[in-house]
Structure formats: structure tokens, C-alpha cells
Design an enzyme around this catalytic site. Structure first.
Site, PDB file in Angstrom:
ATOM      1  N   GLY A 276       7.486   0.973  -3.016  1.00 56.17           N
ATOM      2  CA  GLY A 276       6.213   0.815  -2.989  1.00 56.17           C
ATOM      3  C   GLY A 276       5.491   1.263  -1.703  1.00 56.17           C
TER       4      GLY A 276
ATOM      5  N   PRO B 118       3.380   1.311   1.850  1.00 53.92           N
ATOM      6  CA  PRO B 118       3.600   0.500   3.035  1.00 53.92           C
ATOM      7  C   PRO B 118       2.588  -0.409   2.926  1.00 53.92           C
ATOM      8  CG  PRO B 118       3.665   2.809   3.716  1.00 53.92           C
ATOM      9  CD  PRO B 118       3.132   2.813   2.163  1.00 53.92           C
ATOM     10  N   GLY B 119       3.146  -1.773   3.494  1.00 57.39           N
ATOM     11  CA  GLY B 119       2.124  -2.797   3.445  1.00 57.39           C
ATOM     12  C   GLY B 119       2.038  -3.755   2.198  1.00 57.39           C
ATOM     13  N   THR B 120       2.810  -3.388   1.215  1.00 57.44           N
ATOM     14  CA  THR B 120       2.667  -4.051  -0.002  1.00 57.44           C
ATOM     15  C   THR B 120       3.626  -5.490  -0.056  1.00 57.44           C
ATOM     16  OG1 THR B 120       4.631  -2.567  -0.978  1.00 57.44           O
ATOM     17  CG2 THR B 120       2.171  -2.054  -1.364  1.00 57.44           C
ATOM     18  N   GLY B 121       4.332  -5.595   0.874  1.00 57.59           N
ATOM     19  CA  GLY B 121       5.298  -6.920   0.835  1.00 57.59           C
ATOM     20  C   GLY B 121       6.479  -6.964   0.672  1.00 57.59           C
TER      21      GLY B 121
ATOM     22  N   THR C 281       9.362  -6.030   2.843  1.00 58.70           N
ATOM     23  CA  THR C 281      10.067  -6.714   3.701  1.00 58.70           C
ATOM     24  C   THR C 281      10.059  -8.238   3.503  1.00 58.70           C
ATOM     25  OG1 THR C 281       9.851  -4.757   5.405  1.00 58.70           O
ATOM     26  CG2 THR C 281      10.277  -6.980   6.290  1.00 58.70           C
TER      27      THR C 281
ATOM     28  N   HIS D 297     -18.171  10.214   0.286  1.00 63.09           N
ATOM     29  CA  HIS D 297     -16.665  10.115   0.508  1.00 63.09           C
ATOM     30  C   HIS D 297     -15.793   8.725   0.216  1.00 63.09           C
ATOM     31  CE1 HIS D 297     -12.974  11.112   2.514  1.00 63.09           C
ATOM     32  NE2 HIS D 297     -13.150   9.985   3.042  1.00 63.09           N
ATOM     33  N   GLU D 298     -16.702   7.675   0.782  1.00 63.09           N
ATOM     34  CA  GLU D 298     -16.131   6.415   0.469  1.00 63.09           C
ATOM     35  C   GLU D 298     -16.398   5.870  -0.699  1.00 63.09           C
ATOM     36  OE1 GLU D 298     -14.672   4.856   3.043  1.00 63.09           O
ATOM     37  OE2 GLU D 298     -15.032   6.414   4.320  1.00 63.09           O
TER      38      GLU D 298
ATOM     39  N   HIS E 152     -13.232   6.939  -2.542  1.00 69.27           N
ATOM     40  CA  HIS E 152     -11.903   6.006  -2.157  1.00 69.27           C
ATOM     41  C   HIS E 152     -11.984   4.772  -3.160  1.00 69.27           C
ATOM     42  CE1 HIS E 152      -9.838   7.897   0.902  1.00 69.27           C
ATOM     43  NE2 HIS E 152     -11.125   8.229   1.675  1.00 69.27           N
TER      44      HIS E 152
END
Length: 440
Positions: A206, A208-211, A213, A424-425, A428
Site C-alpha cells: 500500500g 506510505p502512511g496507510t498503516g 507498520t 490544480h488543487e 487533486h
């Protein structure tokens, strides 16, 4: 190779270079002293001096065309003659005629033997010095490798994870998939009676930062087993073979404290497709494959790994019997984001105008780590603004900080800049990624 090993090898090289240089200089001095500084004259000069009676003594050597001529007034000289027999005949004639010249023919075997021994000694000393230097360097490298490996062994410290499934939100389906592992670690005999084999390895994939670990720690916390966490890059080393040795030591330690969980983060740093990577990484990967083949479910060891790039992994690591269960950990949808915010909001004070559901709707595409960071930034901003609780304006400021950075108060923006930034935002927020659609 760490800095301590490099410094040790550098000191050895410098010391041995000095030894070799001093040894060579000493040998050169010995040769110069043995040979001495001699003045050479021609054979014609010798005959002239002999005819004029200026020679006091001639020293000749068997099987040699070099003679030493001692003059009456000018000291000692050396000369190369064409024939020793001819010179002997001329000197004998002079002696018969009453000359007081002294003529000796010496056996040069001792001199040649001495010279040969001296040359052999010089060669032997130089070879010894070079060999000693090489042995020292190799010993230093070997000691450095052992120090690197032993230091890594000291860092293999199993911990008791305090994280449980109650500390994780937003990935309920993924938690259900790993609860079997927890049950197996707690009640292994129940599965063994049925002939079931729990997966040796679980690969969490997945962004990075999705949990990933956090999920691995929760498995260890729920099962109450030791948790060994290693990063894939920690196995890498410039010294070939160190990575493979670290893998061996890791699994040896795991077998000693089993049941336990080994967690390898950033697996792609050591398990990339072979024949396209470095040779030392291939050795590390081969050792990992061998170790995972070398234990079975009865050892009560579960290997969990995480990666952000499953597409670069070698297929051998993904086959059944190794990392045979793959779990995709997605970015949270709006309900999952609200659940994650509730966990991270436990120890924070919020104003009445703050709605976690509203924050979840504003943070489309954010991961669990991003959400935790937003609440932390909001708390920091609220303290800086001398407030006793976090307001909605603090949340908005934190979201802006995380997405576009700190506000530049002195920067001048035109209407065109504002329009381009808004477009631009908006892209996203509205456009899903190609690999993974955003769930709402």
C-alpha cells in the site's frame, strides 16, 4: 563498511606503507655500503700505470674481468680488463725485472655468495613487509565485518508491542484477514490438529502512511508475542556477504524466542527482481528465500513485510510457502478517515465548531499518517495562537500547511496565480489515481 572499520584499515595501510618504505630505503643503503663508491679506469690506463711503475698492488678475482688497482699516490681504482691471463703475464714480467708490485688472484666464490645472500635478504625483507601489510589489511577488513555483524546482532532486540486492533481504524477488512494469524499464534495446536498450515509470510502492500507498520505491531500486540522490526535497508552494506549474514542472525534470533513476529519494512530494498540488481542484494535475497524455506509453521514464526512497490519484487519471494498471503492496505475512504480521526483525537481538546466528520470530508485522499499530522499541526497552531482548544480555523490552517506549506505573508499573488492554484488543487480532490480509485 562503517566509519570505524574504514579508519582502522586506513591506519593499517599508512603504517604498513611506512614500514615498506623504510625497509626499501634500508636495503638500498645496505647495497650502497656493500658496493661502495669506486672510480673506474680503462684497461689502457692500467697498462700505462703499470709501465710507469705507478701501481702498488693489483687484486684480481677468478672468473671475473674486474680488477682492483691500488695506486702509489692516487688511491684505489677499479678497471675492466679484457683478459686476466694477459694481465697476469705482463705483471709477472714486471716482477721478474725487479718491480715491487704486488699481484694477487683471489677466489671470488665467497664474494659472489655474499652478494647473492644479500640480494635474497633484500628480496625476502621486501616480500615479508608487503605480505605482512596485506595480511594486516585483510585482518582489519575481517575484523570490521565481524564488528559490523556483531553490532547488528546487538541491535536485534525483540520488543513487546503495546499496539492492539483497538488502536487501528479505517482498515476493518484488513484486520479481519490477519486475525487468523493472531489465533494461530495463541492456539497453534488447534490448527495443527486440522492439518492447517498458517501462512509463513504476509506481505502488506500500500501507499506510505496507510498503516502497514501499525497493523503488523497490532498483530504482535494482540497475540502477545515478541516483535522484531527491521528495515530492509539495514541489511544493505558495501561489504558483500554482510546482508546475508544479517538475515541468518535475524532468523536464528527469532527461532530462539519463538513464537514471534519478524517485521521487515521496505522489503523492496532487498527483494528486487534478480539479475537487474546488485550482486550483494542478490545474496541477501537468496539468503532470505533460504531462511523462509528453512522453517515451518511448527516453529511459530510469522514473517510480515511491507512495501510500497510490489511490482518490483522478485517472483520467488511471492510464491506460496514464502509471502503467500498479500494484503492491500488502501487509502481510507470518508468513513475510515472519520474513524482514524477519532483515534488521534482522543487526547486533544476541540471547540464546539469542530466536526470530525467535516474534517474527513475535507481530507479526500489523505492517509492515516496525514490525518494524524493534521491534528498535531492544528494543536501546535492553537498553542501558538494562545487558545485553550483546537478550533475549525486551526484545522483549516493545518490542512493548508500539510498540503501547500506554511503561509508566505510577504508573497504577492496575482489573480491568475490564484486561479491556477485553485484549478490544480481541484484536480487533486476530484481525480482518482490510475492504480487505485479513491473510495468515498
Amino acid at each position: 563498511m562503517n566509519d570505524t572499520t574504514k579508519r582502522r584499515i586506513k591506519r593499517i595501510l599508512v603504517c604498513e606503507a611506512i614500514v615498506i618504505i623504510l625497509t626499501i630505503l634500508a636495503c638500498v643503503v645496505l647495497v650502497v655500503l656493500a658496493v661502495g663508491k669506486k672510480e673506474y679506469i680503462t684497461y689502457d690506463k692500467v697498462l700505462t700505470y703499470l709501465e710507469n711503475g705507478q701501481i702498488k698492488e693489483i687484486q684480481a678475482y677468478q672468473d671475473s674481468n674486474i680488477v682492483t688497482v691500488i695506486m702509489k699516490d692516487e688511491g684505489e681504482k677499479s678497471a675492466v680488463i679484457s683478459s686476466l691471463d694477459e694481465l697476469t703475464s705482463l705483471v709477472s714480467e714486471k716482477i721478474k725485472n725487479g718491480s715491487d708490485i704486488k699481484f694477487e688472484i683471489e677466489d671470488n666464490t665467497t664474494i659472489e655468495l655474499t652478494r647473492a645472500i644479500l640480494i635474497l635478504m633484500i628480496i625476502g625483507v621486501v616480500v615479508w613487509a608487503i605480505s605482512y601489510a596485506i595480511i594486516k589489511v585483510l585482518s582489519g577488513i575481517k575484523a570490521g565485518i565481524k564488528n559490523v555483524i556483531n553490532k547488528e546482532d546487538d541491535e536485534i532486540k525483540p520488543v513487546k508491542s503495546k499496539t492492539t486492533f483497538n488502536d487501528i481504524a479505517g482498515i476493518d477488512e484488513e484486520k479481519e484477514q490477519v486475525k487468523e494469524v493472531v489465533e494461530f499464534l495463541i492456539h497453534p495446536k488447534m490448527y495443527e490438529k486440522m492439518g492447517a498450515r498458517i501462512p509463513k509470510g504476509i506481505l502488506l502492500n500500500g501507499d506510505p502512511g496507510t498503516g502497514k507498520t501499525l497493523l503488523a505491531k497490532a498483530i504482535a500486540g494482540e497475540a502477545k508475542v515478541p516483535f522484531i522490526q527491521k528495515n530492509g535497508s539495514s541489511f544493505e552494506e558495501r561489504l558483500v556477504g554482510v546482508g546475508a549474514s544479517r538475515i541468518r542472525k535475524l532468523f536464528e534470533k527469532a527461532k530462539e524466542i519463538a513464537p514471534c513476529i519478524i517485521f521487515i519494512d521496505e522489503l523492496d530494498s532487498i527483494a528486487q527482481k534478480r539479475y537487474n540488481s546488485k550482486s550483494d542484494n542478490e545474496q541477501t535475497l537468496n539468503q532470505l528465500l533460504a531462511e523462509m524455506d528453512g522453517f515451518d509453521s511448527k516453529d511459530n514464526i510469522i514473517v510480515i513485510a511491507a512495501t510500497n512497490h510490489i511490482e518490483v519484487l522478485d517472483q520467488a519471494i511471492l510464491r506460496p510457502g514464502r509471502f503467500d498471503r498479500q494484503i492491500f492496505v488502501p487509502r481510507p475512504d470518508v468513513k475510515a478517515r472519520e474513524s482514524i480521526l477519532k483515534i488521534h483525537a482522543r487526547n486533544k481538546k476541540f471547540a464546539n465548531d469542530v466536526s470530525l466528520k467535516g474534517i474527513a470530508k475535507k481530507t479526500v485522499g489523505f492517509t492515516g499518517a496525514d490525518l494524524e499530522n493534521i491534528l498535531n499541526e492544528a494543536a501546535i497552531y492553537a498553542v501558538n495562537q494562545k487558545r485553550d482548544c483546537i478550533s475549525i480555523s486551526d484545522i483549516d490552517e493545518a490542512i493548508a500547511r500539510v498540503t501547500i506549506g506554511l503561509e508566505k505573508r510577504n508573497a504577492a499573488f496575482t489573480e491568475e496565480d490564484r486561479y491556477l492554484t485553485a484549478v490544480h488543487e481541484s484536480g487533486h480532490a476530484c481525480r482518482p489515481t490510475a492504480a487505485q480509485p479513491v473510495r468515498r
